[in-house]
Each structure stands twice: as C-alpha cells, then as structure tokens.
Design a protein around this motif. Structure first.
Motif, PDB file in Angstrom:
ATOM      1  N   MET A   1       0.850  -1.194   0.000  1.00  0.00           N
ATOM      2  CA  MET A   1       0.000   0.000   0.000  1.00  0.00           C
ATOM      3  C   MET A   1       0.886   1.244   0.000  1.00  0.00           C
ATOM      4  SD  MET A   1      -3.028  -1.337   0.007  1.00  0.00           S
ATOM      5  CE  MET A   1      -4.177  -0.106   0.580  1.00  0.00           C
ATOM      6  N   PHE A   2       0.764   2.039  -1.078  1.00  0.00           N
ATOM      7  CA  PHE A   2       1.656   3.174  -1.281  1.00  0.00           C
ATOM      8  C   PHE A   2       0.857   4.472  -1.320  1.00  0.00           C
ATOM      9  CE2 PHE A   2       5.211   5.539  -2.782  1.00  0.00           C
ATOM     10  CZ  PHE A   2       4.738   6.432  -3.722  1.00  0.00           C
ATOM     11  N   ARG A   3       1.394   5.497  -0.653  1.00  0.00           N
ATOM     12  CA  ARG A   3       0.802   6.830  -0.701  1.00  0.00           C
ATOM     13  C   ARG A   3       1.915   7.862  -0.826  1.00  0.00           C
ATOM     14  NH1 ARG A   3      -4.480   6.929   1.645  1.00  0.00           N
ATOM     15  NH2 ARG A   3      -5.549   5.219   0.615  1.00  0.00           N
ATOM     16  N   ARG A   4       1.586   8.953  -1.513  1.00  0.00           N
ATOM     17  CA  ARG A   4       2.512  10.090  -1.614  1.00  0.00           C
ATOM     18  C   ARG A   4       1.757  11.329  -1.184  1.00  0.00           C
ATOM     19  NH1 ARG A   4       6.322  11.267  -6.714  1.00  0.00           N
ATOM     20  NH2 ARG A   4       7.508   9.681  -5.562  1.00  0.00           N
ATOM     21  N   LYS A   5       2.404  12.113  -0.321  1.00  0.00           N
ATOM     22  CA  LYS A   5       1.765  13.313   0.183  1.00  0.00           C
ATOM     23  C   LYS A   5       2.805  14.419   0.291  1.00  0.00           C
ATOM     24  CE  LYS A   5      -1.089  14.962   4.006  1.00  0.00           C
ATOM     25  NZ  LYS A   5      -1.719  14.600   5.301  1.00  0.00           N
TER      26      LYS A   5
ATOM     27  N   ASP B   1       6.996  10.003   0.166  1.00  0.00           N
ATOM     28  CA  ASP B   1       6.494   8.650  -0.063  1.00  0.00           C
ATOM     29  C   ASP B   1       6.297   7.907   1.253  1.00  0.00           C
ATOM     30  OD1 ASP B   1       8.602   8.162  -3.005  1.00  0.00           O
ATOM     31  OD2 ASP B   1       6.658   9.165  -2.759  1.00  0.00           O
ATOM     32  N   TYR B   2       5.265   7.067   1.274  1.00  0.00           N
ATOM     33  CA  TYR B   2       4.964   6.255   2.459  1.00  0.00           C
ATOM     34  C   TYR B   2       4.368   4.939   1.957  1.00  0.00           C
ATOM     35  CZ  TYR B   2       3.230   5.247   7.219  1.00  0.00           C
ATOM     36  OH  TYR B   2       2.984   4.699   8.447  1.00  0.00           O
ATOM     37  N   GLU B   3       4.992   3.843   2.298  1.00  0.00           N
ATOM     38  CA  GLU B   3       4.520   2.542   1.824  1.00  0.00           C
ATOM     39  C   GLU B   3       4.443   1.561   2.993  1.00  0.00           C
ATOM     40  OE1 GLU B   3       6.875   0.775  -1.225  1.00  0.00           O
ATOM     41  OE2 GLU B   3       5.523  -0.939  -1.499  1.00  0.00           O
ATOM     42  N   VAL B   4       3.368   0.809   3.022  1.00  0.00           N
ATOM     43  CA  VAL B   4       3.166  -0.230   4.037  1.00  0.00           C
ATOM     44  C   VAL B   4       3.101  -1.563   3.310  1.00  0.00           C
ATOM     45  CG1 VAL B   4       1.676  -1.083   5.887  1.00  0.00           C
ATOM     46  CG2 VAL B   4       1.918   1.378   5.507  1.00  0.00           C
ATOM     47  N   ASP B   5       3.781  -2.554   3.870  1.00  0.00           N
ATOM     48  CA  ASP B   5       3.825  -3.857   3.204  1.00  0.00           C
ATOM     49  C   ASP B   5       2.435  -4.473   3.063  1.00  0.00           C
ATOM     50  OD1 ASP B   5       6.571  -3.769   2.891  1.00  0.00           O
ATOM     51  OD2 ASP B   5       6.986  -4.771   4.790  1.00  0.00           O
TER      52      ASP B   5
ATOM     53  N   ILE C   1       0.954  -4.003   8.685  1.00  0.00           N
ATOM     54  CA  ILE C   1       1.850  -5.167   8.677  1.00  0.00           C
ATOM     55  C   ILE C   1       3.119  -4.821   7.915  1.00  0.00           C
ATOM     56  CG2 ILE C   1       2.117  -7.573   7.972  1.00  0.00           C
ATOM     57  CD1 ILE C   1      -1.332  -6.781   8.034  1.00  0.00           C
ATOM     58  N   GLU C   2       4.235  -4.934   8.611  1.00  0.00           N
ATOM     59  CA  GLU C   2       5.554  -4.704   8.018  1.00  0.00           C
ATOM     60  C   GLU C   2       6.356  -5.997   8.122  1.00  0.00           C
ATOM     61  OE1 GLU C   2       5.119  -1.421   6.298  1.00  0.00           O
ATOM     62  OE2 GLU C   2       7.271  -1.700   6.678  1.00  0.00           O
ATOM     63  N   ALA C   3       7.084  -6.342   7.063  1.00  0.00           N
ATOM     64  CA  ALA C   3       7.851  -7.597   7.045  1.00  0.00           C
ATOM     65  C   ALA C   3       9.329  -7.316   6.793  1.00  0.00           C
ATOM     66  CB  ALA C   3       7.312  -8.534   5.980  1.00  0.00           C
ATOM     67  N   ARG C   4      10.181  -8.111   7.422  1.00  0.00           N
ATOM     68  CA  ARG C   4      11.631  -8.057   7.207  1.00  0.00           C
ATOM     69  C   ARG C   4      12.150  -9.492   7.151  1.00  0.00           C
ATOM     70  NH1 ARG C   4       9.856  -3.674   6.972  1.00  0.00           N
ATOM     71  NH2 ARG C   4      10.658  -1.709   7.851  1.00  0.00           N
ATOM     72  N   SER C   5      13.134  -9.706   6.292  1.00  0.00           N
ATOM     73  CA  SER C   5      13.698 -11.057   6.173  1.00  0.00           C
ATOM     74  C   SER C   5      14.600 -11.402   7.355  1.00  0.00           C
ATOM     75  CB  SER C   5      14.489 -11.193   4.866  1.00  0.00           C
ATOM     76  OG  SER C   5      15.547 -10.244   4.828  1.00  0.00           O
ATOM     77  N   THR C   6      15.310 -10.397   7.882  1.00  0.00           N
ATOM     78  CA  THR C   6      16.196 -10.615   9.033  1.00  0.00           C
ATOM     79  C   THR C   6      15.865  -9.577  10.094  1.00  0.00           C
ATOM     80  OG1 THR C   6      17.930 -11.353   7.507  1.00  0.00           O
ATOM     81  CG2 THR C   6      18.598 -10.872   9.777  1.00  0.00           C
TER      82      THR C   6
ATOM     83  N   PHE D   1       0.951   6.799  10.373  1.00  0.00           N
ATOM     84  CA  PHE D   1       0.065   5.972   9.549  1.00  0.00           C
ATOM     85  C   PHE D   1      -1.202   6.721   9.147  1.00  0.00           C
ATOM     86  CE2 PHE D   1      -1.698   2.096   7.925  1.00  0.00           C
ATOM     87  CZ  PHE D   1      -3.055   2.154   8.204  1.00  0.00           C
ATOM     88  N   PHE D   2      -1.881   7.313  10.110  1.00  0.00           N
ATOM     89  CA  PHE D   2      -3.148   7.985   9.804  1.00  0.00           C
ATOM     90  C   PHE D   2      -2.948   9.260   8.994  1.00  0.00           C
ATOM     91  CE2 PHE D   2      -5.839   5.143  11.905  1.00  0.00           C
ATOM     92  CZ  PHE D   2      -5.286   4.772  13.132  1.00  0.00           C
ATOM     93  N   GLU D   3      -1.728   9.789   9.031  1.00  0.00           N
ATOM     94  CA  GLU D   3      -1.425  10.977   8.219  1.00  0.00           C
ATOM     95  C   GLU D   3      -1.502  10.637   6.737  1.00  0.00           C
ATOM     96  OE1 GLU D   3       2.441  13.885   7.391  1.00  0.00           O
ATOM     97  OE2 GLU D   3       2.323  12.753   9.275  1.00  0.00           O
ATOM     98  N   PHE D   4      -1.080   9.435   6.387  1.00  0.00           N
ATOM     99  CA  PHE D   4      -1.089   9.036   4.981  1.00  0.00           C
ATOM    100  C   PHE D   4      -2.308   8.176   4.625  1.00  0.00           C
ATOM    101  CE2 PHE D   4       3.292  10.218   5.633  1.00  0.00           C
ATOM    102  CZ  PHE D   4       3.657  10.793   4.433  1.00  0.00           C
ATOM    103  N   PHE D   5      -2.948   7.594   5.624  1.00  0.00           N
ATOM    104  CA  PHE D   5      -4.161   6.806   5.379  1.00  0.00           C
ATOM    105  C   PHE D   5      -5.280   7.319   6.298  1.00  0.00           C
ATOM    106  CE2 PHE D   5      -2.516   3.621   2.554  1.00  0.00           C
ATOM    107  CZ  PHE D   5      -1.157   3.549   2.858  1.00  0.00           C
TER     108      PHE D   5
END
Length: 252
Positions: free
Chosen positions: A151-155, A159-163, A175-180, A196-200
C-alpha cells in the motif's frame, strides 16, 4: 824442572779422574732418577688404564640399562600407539556415522530452508497473506473487510509505503515484514506507525495494531517488539505461521 812437570802431570791426571768419576756418579744418579720417574709414570699410566677400564665397564652397564629401558619404552609406546590407533579408528567410525546422520539432517533442513529462502523476497505474499485472515480472526476476532499489499501513498512529495494493511469494523492492521528482523527494525516500524493515519486518513477512528512479520525472530528482538507493543508474526517451531508474542503484548 822435570820433577815439577811430573808432579803437575800427575795432579792433572788425578783431577781428571775425579771429574770423570763425579760425572759417572751424576749420570748414575740421573739415570736412577729417570728410572724412578719412568716407573712412576708407568704406575700412573697403569692406574689411569685401570680407572678407564672401570669407567668403560660402568658406562657399558649404564648403556645396557639405558638400552633396556628404551626397549621397554618402545614396547610400551608401541602398545599405546596401537591402543590410540584403535581408539582413533573407533572415534573416526563414530564421527563418520554421526556426520552421515547430520548430513542427512542437514540435507533435509537445507531443502526446507531453500523452499523458504525462495520466498524471502515475498514474505507478505507467500507467508503472511495466506494466513492473515484466520490469524486476525483467531486473535482479534476481526472479520477482515479490507486487505491490501504494498500500500503506497505520496503526500506533499513524501512517499509512504506499508507492506500490507488489513481492516475490520473497529481495527486496522499495519503489517511490516523483514527477512532478518533486528531491534532497529522494531524502532523503525514503531516510528513509521506514528504517521500511519497521516497518509491513510480513511482509517481514522479505528484502533491501529502493528504486526511485524518475518520467518523467525531472535529472542531479544521478540522481547523488544513485545515491549514496544508490536505483535511478531513468524513460524512457530517451523510448523505454522502464528503470532508469537500475543499474550506478552496483550498484557502491556
């Protein structure tokens, strides 16, 4: 005059005879001293040879004793070497058996890990998304009404993106994911959630719940996430994806 000459010649003869006899006496004494010296020298040589013979015999006996000790040492060393060789052979056989078993286990593990490693770049799509709805239902009694990935937003040029985002009536899940996963990731996700609420803004009024997804979590990262109020979602004993610290976060 002749009478005087006769007396002089006789005196000279007597003097020469005395000198000759004295010389013979001196020579005799010299030879006697020389003979004594030779005898003394021969006696010293004899004593030296006797001592040398004793020393040789003593050295011979010591060398014989040393050789006997060395022979015993070599025999014992050979026994120890054979025993060590047998122990090493048994150890190698045991290690070979163990290594073979471990190799089989590692082959199995590597095969499983390879299957997971292929998904490392798509953790959300392949690991989290398939179990997200039943997991949220189980732990949060949430009937998911909206779900999206990347989920991507630009304001204002930012840029602000959530997995992934999932929402139900009264909750929204970031939900944010990392491999390590690392401690720094926990802090980064926590800071990111504050905007989060600033962009969504469409999710304002819902309770924001943060989920950190990965394959596995180090114990220290899991504790840190719990202290930060972030749920950790990963493999539970390599059997199924689950929220690993639900009770810890819930109790905060």
């Amino acid at each position: 005059m002749r009478a005087i000459q006769k007396i002089s010649t006789k005196n000279l003869t007597s003097s020469a005879e005395r000198d000759r006899q004295a010389f013979h006496e001196e020579m005799k004494k010299f030879e006697e001293r020389a003979e004594r010296d030779r005898q003394g020298f021969r006696e010293e040589i004899k004593q030296y040879e006797e001592r040398a013979e004793k020393d040789r015999k003593s050295l011979h006996e010591e060398m014989k004793a040393f050789k006997d000790e060395m022979r015993v040492y070599r025999e014992e060393s050979e026994k120890d070497r054979k025993s060590l060789h047998e122990e090493m052979k048994a150890f190698k056989d045991e290690m070979g058996k163990y290594k073979k078993e471990q190799d089989e286990e590692w082959k199995k593990w590597r095969k499983e890990w390879s299957n997971i490693a292929k998904k490392m770049g798509t953790i959300v799509e392949d690991l989290i998304a398939p179990v997200l709805r039943p997991t949220l239902k189980k732990y949060f009694n949430c009937e998911v009404s909206l779900e999206g990935q990347r989920m991507f937003r630009r304001k204002k040029g930012e840029d602000y993106e959530v997995d992934a985002i999932a929402a139900c009536d009264d909750k929204v899940f970031m939900i944010e994911a990392r491999s390590t996963p690392r401690d720094t990731d926990v802090r980064e996700i926590k800071e990111k959630s504050e905007r989060f609420f600033e962009f969504f803004p469409e999710f304002k009024g819902k309770k924001l719940i943060i989920i950190f997804g990965s394959i596995t979590f180090p114990e220290n990262v899991l504790r840190y996430a719990s202290n930060m109020g972030i749920y950790a979602m990963g493999w539970r004993e390599w059997e199924y994806m689950d929220i690993l610290n639900f009770d810890d976060v819930k109790s905060i």
